[in-house]
Motif scaffolding. Structure first.
Motif, PDB file in Angstrom:
ATOM      1  N   SER A   1       5.316 -65.932 -15.221  1.00 39.19           N
ATOM      2  CA  SER A   1       5.392 -67.003 -14.218  1.00 39.19           C
ATOM      3  C   SER A   1       4.313 -66.769 -13.173  1.00 39.19           C
ATOM      4  O   SER A   1       4.303 -65.728 -12.509  1.00 39.19           O
ATOM      5  CB  SER A   1       6.783 -67.031 -13.572  1.00 39.19           C
ATOM      6  OG  SER A   1       6.847 -68.054 -12.595  1.00 39.19           O
TER       7      SER A   1
ATOM      8  N   GLU B   1      18.866 -79.919 -12.457  1.00 38.66           N
ATOM      9  CA  GLU B   1      17.948 -79.200 -13.328  1.00 38.66           C
ATOM     10  C   GLU B   1      16.770 -80.084 -13.698  1.00 38.66           C
ATOM     11  O   GLU B   1      16.916 -81.288 -13.943  1.00 38.66           O
ATOM     12  CB  GLU B   1      18.685 -78.758 -14.590  1.00 38.66           C
ATOM     13  CG  GLU B   1      17.919 -77.783 -15.441  1.00 38.66           C
ATOM     14  CD  GLU B   1      18.776 -77.238 -16.557  1.00 38.66           C
ATOM     15  OE1 GLU B   1      18.824 -76.016 -16.732  1.00 38.66           O
ATOM     16  OE2 GLU B   1      19.426 -78.046 -17.247  1.00 38.66           O
TER      17      GLU B   1
ATOM     18  N   SER C   1       7.159 -62.024 -13.149  1.00 38.99           N
ATOM     19  CA  SER C   1       7.010 -63.107 -12.187  1.00 38.99           C
ATOM     20  C   SER C   1       5.985 -62.703 -11.134  1.00 38.99           C
ATOM     21  O   SER C   1       6.168 -61.713 -10.426  1.00 38.99           O
ATOM     22  CB  SER C   1       8.354 -63.425 -11.519  1.00 38.99           C
ATOM     23  OG  SER C   1       8.204 -64.422 -10.535  1.00 38.99           O
TER      24      SER C   1
ATOM     25  N   ALA D   1      12.961 -73.663 -14.964  1.00 35.69           N
ATOM     26  CA  ALA D   1      12.986 -72.662 -13.889  1.00 35.69           C
ATOM     27  C   ALA D   1      14.429 -72.416 -13.441  1.00 35.69           C
ATOM     28  O   ALA D   1      15.265 -73.317 -13.476  1.00 35.69           O
ATOM     29  CB  ALA D   1      12.141 -73.150 -12.712  1.00 35.69           C
ATOM     30  N   PRO D   2      14.699 -71.194 -12.984  1.00 34.34           N
ATOM     31  CA  PRO D   2      13.825 -70.015 -12.948  1.00 34.34           C
ATOM     32  C   PRO D   2      13.775 -69.331 -14.304  1.00 34.34           C
ATOM     33  O   PRO D   2      14.562 -69.648 -15.196  1.00 34.34           O
ATOM     34  CB  PRO D   2      14.512 -69.135 -11.905  1.00 34.34           C
ATOM     35  CG  PRO D   2      15.970 -69.457 -12.057  1.00 34.34           C
ATOM     36  CD  PRO D   2      16.038 -70.917 -12.391  1.00 34.34           C
TER      37      PRO D   2
ATOM     38  N   LYS E   1       7.151 -72.554  -7.045  1.00 26.47           N
ATOM     39  CA  LYS E   1       7.878 -71.293  -7.130  1.00 26.47           C
ATOM     40  C   LYS E   1       9.288 -71.465  -6.588  1.00 26.47           C
ATOM     41  O   LYS E   1       9.566 -72.362  -5.784  1.00 26.47           O
ATOM     42  CB  LYS E   1       7.144 -70.186  -6.380  1.00 26.47           C
ATOM     43  CG  LYS E   1       7.037 -70.408  -4.885  1.00 26.47           C
ATOM     44  CD  LYS E   1       6.300 -69.258  -4.212  1.00 26.47           C
ATOM     45  CE  LYS E   1       6.194 -69.469  -2.701  1.00 26.47           C
ATOM     46  NZ  LYS E   1       5.480 -68.349  -2.039  1.00 26.47           N
ATOM     47  N   ASP E   2      10.180 -70.594  -7.017  1.00 26.85           N
ATOM     48  CA  ASP E   2      11.582 -70.678  -6.622  1.00 26.85           C
ATOM     49  C   ASP E   2      11.741 -70.352  -5.145  1.00 26.85           C
ATOM     50  O   ASP E   2      11.024 -69.500  -4.597  1.00 26.85           O
ATOM     51  CB  ASP E   2      12.425 -69.714  -7.450  1.00 26.85           C
ATOM     52  CG  ASP E   2      12.337 -70.019  -8.934  1.00 26.85           C
ATOM     53  OD1 ASP E   2      12.247 -71.205  -9.280  1.00 26.85           O
ATOM     54  OD2 ASP E   2      12.346 -69.068  -9.742  1.00 26.85           O
TER      55      ASP E   2
ATOM     56  N   ASP F   1       4.767 -65.193  -8.892  1.00 20.80           N
ATOM     57  CA  ASP F   1       4.722 -66.444  -8.132  1.00 20.80           C
ATOM     58  C   ASP F   1       4.209 -66.200  -6.721  1.00 20.80           C
ATOM     59  O   ASP F   1       4.684 -65.293  -6.015  1.00 20.80           O
ATOM     60  CB  ASP F   1       6.115 -67.082  -8.066  1.00 20.80           C
ATOM     61  CG  ASP F   1       6.622 -67.472  -9.439  1.00 20.80           C
ATOM     62  OD1 ASP F   1       5.788 -67.642 -10.341  1.00 20.80           O
ATOM     63  OD2 ASP F   1       7.849 -67.594  -9.616  1.00 20.80           O
TER      64      ASP F   1
END
Length: 494
Positions: free
Chosen positions: A153, A233, A127, A356-357, A193-194, A129
């Motif tokens: 990611s 979701e 990741s 995601a994630p 991004k989360d 991100d």
């Protein structure tokens, strides 16, 4: 069970003298614990003693998932190189330094260090991100055999040249590529991004002397935090627009080139106007163009889906059918697609989006695509259809839902139930049939598209004071001065 906890006999003797070591020598516990720790914490754990170092650096699954967004050395806080004549101070830049070396320097330094410690070969889910990521760096990940990354990611990445990235993806997925390449099978690039876990778990402190207003603000903050944590979701549960930013139309060709090889967090639109649609040829494109808004009559051959829809508000379905998790592509639709494009594939890669994630405990691509509550194995998903509802959605691009979609309530009308605002009949602004009251251009329906959605159109706020006509949210968004059919400009009350 005791032998499993104590671990194999070839471990150093220090393992037997520490309860934590005894616990972590169980590979199942160790591999399910380290994904929740940062790389910095895992390396610090390995630096505490020789036994921990042996345990951390000789267990391949420890660094299977690596997230560098929280690593301080990976941050890039310098602006662009060219400042329009501004002078750099306290910065020495080598004349041979390329733009890629400059922007990807922090990440390349980290990768070099991981390679020296034999950690990079174990990373399968990476990741990046929000970091400074260049297309050349992604190209190296795709081509260099020293990388074993399967899921990557790069959402909200900085300094990323998308045109070069698309060219690298096309080259990596070419038909003449070597067997087993590329190793990368999933790429998160379109979505946001989360959110940081700390932002969701932060609780505001209320002083002891706070009044009623502060107490209610605290409760509202907790309710908002709970809503953010329980966000529906993407694609399967959350309807409407899926991405906060606009996606270039050139990405559709890249998804076609990577179909069956690399999966993305987006899929192609399956509307009947596109060549890849199972319903292509079943709907008259000429009739749709004649009845559509002039701005939507030029639809590309392929498009990236940006909206997740449910069934049509009239018939409850769609001409192309649903995208259902666990069901294989229909044979007829697959044969039709193969006649129109040579690189179509029956694989799930390209049909279902990455969710995601990225997966925490697996590098399996199906684990990244599987909706919540569903089985990873497609056969088991089909067998369990009687016990639980199947996860499904209809992917559409904005060009295929223009003039037939409400952005407020997410209701829409398919091409079989509603042709467009310029369809013949009903005064030239109606739908495909005269029996659909929701689509008829009657009083208090939108002047532009003819829709009459009571959930989203407040005509006390959006109707002309002179002729009584109104506009829906699609055609009146961001404007309070609109020319109606009475050929005069009238202000709308707000």
């Amino acid at each position: 069970m005791t032998q499993n906890i104590q671990g194999p006999s070839h471990l150093p003797a220090e393992v037997q003298h520490s309860a934590l070591l005894q616990l972590l020598t169980n590979s199942l516990i160790l591999c399910h614990t380290t994904p929740y720790l940062s790389c910095y914490d895992v390396l610090n754990l390995g630096a505490t003693s020789r036994a921990f170092r042996y345990l951390v650096h000789h267990t391949p699954q420890v660094f299977r998932r690596l997230e560098l967004a929280t690593v301080k050395a990976a941050q890039f806080d310098i602006d662009a190189i060219d400042h329009g004549g501004q002078t750099w101070r306290n910065v020495r830049v080598d004349e041979s330094l390329t733009e890629d070396d400059f922007y990807s320097g922090p990440l390349r330094g980290i990768f070099s260090s991981l390679r020296r410690h034999d950690i990079l070969r174990d990373v399968q889910v990476l990741s990046l991100d929000g970091l400074s990521v260049t297309a050349e760096l992604i190209h190296d990940i795709l081509i260099d055999p020293s990388y074993a990354i399967r899921i990557l990611s790069i959402r909200d990445a900085r300094n990323l040249n998308e045109r070069k990235l698309r060219a690298s993806l096309k080259y990596a997925c070419r038909e003449s590529r070597a067997t087993g390449t590329p190793k990368l099978k999933g790429l998160y690039v379109f979505g946001p991004k989360d959110a940081a876990p700390g932002l969701l778990s932060t609780k505001p402190t209320v002083p002891p002397t706070a009044g009623v207003a502060s107490t209610w603000n605290n409760k509202s903050q907790k309710a908002l935090t709970a809503d953010l944590v329980d966000e529906p979701e993407a694609w399967y549960a959350r309807r409407g627009q899926q991405f906060p930013r606009r996606i270039s139309s050139e990405w559709a060709a890249t998804l076609i080139d990577c179909d069956g090889v690399i999966a993305f967090d987006a899929v192609l639109c399956t509307g009947p106007r596109h060549l890849n649609s199972p319903a292509w040829g079943t709907v008259s494109i000429e009739a749709l163009d004649a009845a559509s808004n002039p701005a939507s009559r030029s639809v590309p051959h392929y498009g990236v889906a940006t909206h997740s829809l449910g069934g049509c508000a009239s018939c409850g379905a769609a001409p192309e059918g649903w995208t259902v998790w666990g069901e294989d592509r229909f044979a007829a639709a697959r044969d039709a697609c193969e006649r129109r494009t040579s690189n179509s594939s029956s694989s799930d890669i390209g049909r279902f989006p990455l969710l995601a994630p990225p997966p925490m405990h697996s590098s399996n691509l199906k684990a990244a695509m599987c909706p919540t509550g569903q089985s990873i194995k497609s056969r088991l998903s089909s067998l369990s259809s009687t016990r639980q509802e199947k996860a499904r959605f209809i992917p559409r691009c904005f060009d295929c839902i223009r003039d037939r979609y409400c952005a407020s309530c997410c209701r829409w009308w398919c091409e079989n139930c509603y042709l467009g605002p310029w369809a013949s009949g009903l005064g030239g602004h109606g739908g495909a049939t005269d029996t659909e009251a929701d689509l008829a251009r009657v009083t208090k329906s939108c002047w532009e598209c003819g829709m009459n959605c009571h959930e989203c159109i407040d005509f006390t706020q959006r109707m002309c004071h002179r002729c009584g006509g109104g506009y829906c949210l699609i055609h009146n968004e961001g404007s309070n001065m609109i020319a109606c059919d009475c050929k005069a400009f009238h202000s709308f009350s707000h």
